[in-house]
Design a protein around this motif. Structure first.
Motif, short mmCIF file in Angstrom:
data_model
loop_
_atom_site.label_atom_id
_atom_site.label_comp_id
_atom_site.label_asym_id
_atom_site.label_seq_id
_atom_site.Cartn_x
_atom_site.Cartn_y
_atom_site.Cartn_z
N HIS A 10 0.83 -1.20 0.00
CA HIS A 10 0.00 0.00 0.00
C HIS A 10 0.87 1.26 0.00
O HIS A 10 1.81 1.37 0.78
N ALA A 11 0.53 2.18 -0.89
CA ALA A 11 1.28 3.43 -1.02
C ALA A 11 0.38 4.63 -0.74
O ALA A 11 -0.85 4.53 -0.83
N LEU A 12 1.00 5.73 -0.41
CA LEU A 12 0.27 6.98 -0.23
C LEU A 12 -0.20 7.50 -1.58
O LEU A 12 0.41 7.22 -2.61
N ASP A 13 -1.29 8.26 -1.57
CA ASP A 13 -1.74 8.92 -2.79
C ASP A 13 -0.71 9.99 -3.17
O ASP A 13 0.00 10.53 -2.31
N SER A 15 0.75 13.48 -3.98
CA SER A 15 0.42 14.86 -3.63
C SER A 15 0.41 15.69 -4.91
O SER A 15 0.86 15.24 -5.96
N ARG A 23 5.59 7.94 -5.48
CA ARG A 23 4.72 7.70 -4.33
C ARG A 23 5.37 6.70 -3.36
O ARG A 23 5.70 5.59 -3.76
N SER A 26 2.89 3.65 2.49
CA SER A 26 2.25 4.14 3.71
C SER A 26 2.79 3.32 4.88
O SER A 26 3.51 2.32 4.68
N ALA A 27 2.41 3.67 6.09
CA ALA A 27 2.81 2.87 7.26
C ALA A 27 2.26 1.45 7.14
O ALA A 27 2.97 0.48 7.44
N LYS A 28 1.02 1.33 6.67
CA LYS A 28 0.44 0.00 6.45
C LYS A 28 1.26 -0.77 5.42
O LYS A 28 1.54 -1.96 5.59
N GLU A 30 4.43 -0.37 4.63
CA GLU A 30 5.73 -0.76 5.19
C GLU A 30 5.59 -2.02 6.04
O GLU A 30 6.43 -2.93 5.96
N ARG A 57 7.51 2.99 -4.69
CA ARG A 57 6.75 2.07 -3.84
C ARG A 57 7.15 0.61 -4.05
O ARG A 57 7.13 -0.17 -3.11
#
Length: 156
Positions: A10-13, A15, A23, A26-28, A30, A57
């Motif tokens: 899972h990656a952050l959207d 910006s 990108r 995310s913490a999830k 990682e 990612r």
């Protein structure tokens, strides 16, 4: 041959103004990447070539294994199953095991192609999950592929 297909975690959207390739996880993501990396460490076949998309990612996902890998432009997000199969030398009888860390939809398209699936809906290939496909040596001029396992980081 063993072909392990690992979708990035899972990656952050992105910006505003950020490239999709930049990108980060995310913490999830990682956490999921670490769980899958730990699972793979004890199971990865000897001599496995590890190939990774240039996207941040995917690199962060495979980095959790702490092993060398090759970044391949042929595995960028806009790639396809044909590029992936050529890159891992899928059609050769003597190809080495390969772990590919990449993206949807072409990871699922690769699975569909290998198994000759004709689906109206794409196969669900969850973020951070791994599909392990094994191909036996040809017998009677036939190559037999089978799904060895599917792993989801939420179950590890």
């Amino acid at each position: 041959m063993d072909l392990l297909l690992w979708r990035h975690a899972h990656a952050l959207d992105a910006s505003i103004g950020q490239s999709d390739l930049d990108r980060p996880l995310s913490a999830k993501g990682e956490s999921h990447a670490k769980k899958m990396a730990d699972w793979l460490q004890t199971r990865l076949p000897k001599g496995t070539h590890i190939l990774c998309s240039p996207a941040l990612r995917t690199r962060q996902t495979v980095d959790r294994m702490n092993v060398p890998y090759t970044i391949c432009d042929e595995l960028a997000p806009d790639s396809n199953a044909s590029n992936l199969l050529k890159l891992v030398d899928w059609y050769s009888e003597n190809s080495s095991p390969s772990l590919v860390v990449a993206h949807q939809p072409f990871l699922a398209d690769t699975v569909s192609y290998i198994f000759g699936l004709q689906t109206s809906e794409p196969i669900s290939f969850r973020k951070g999950s791994l599909w392990w496909i094994r191909r036996r040596k040809p017998t009677d001029h036939r190559k037999e592929s089978y799904l060895f396992t599917i792993q989801d980081p939420d179950l590890l």
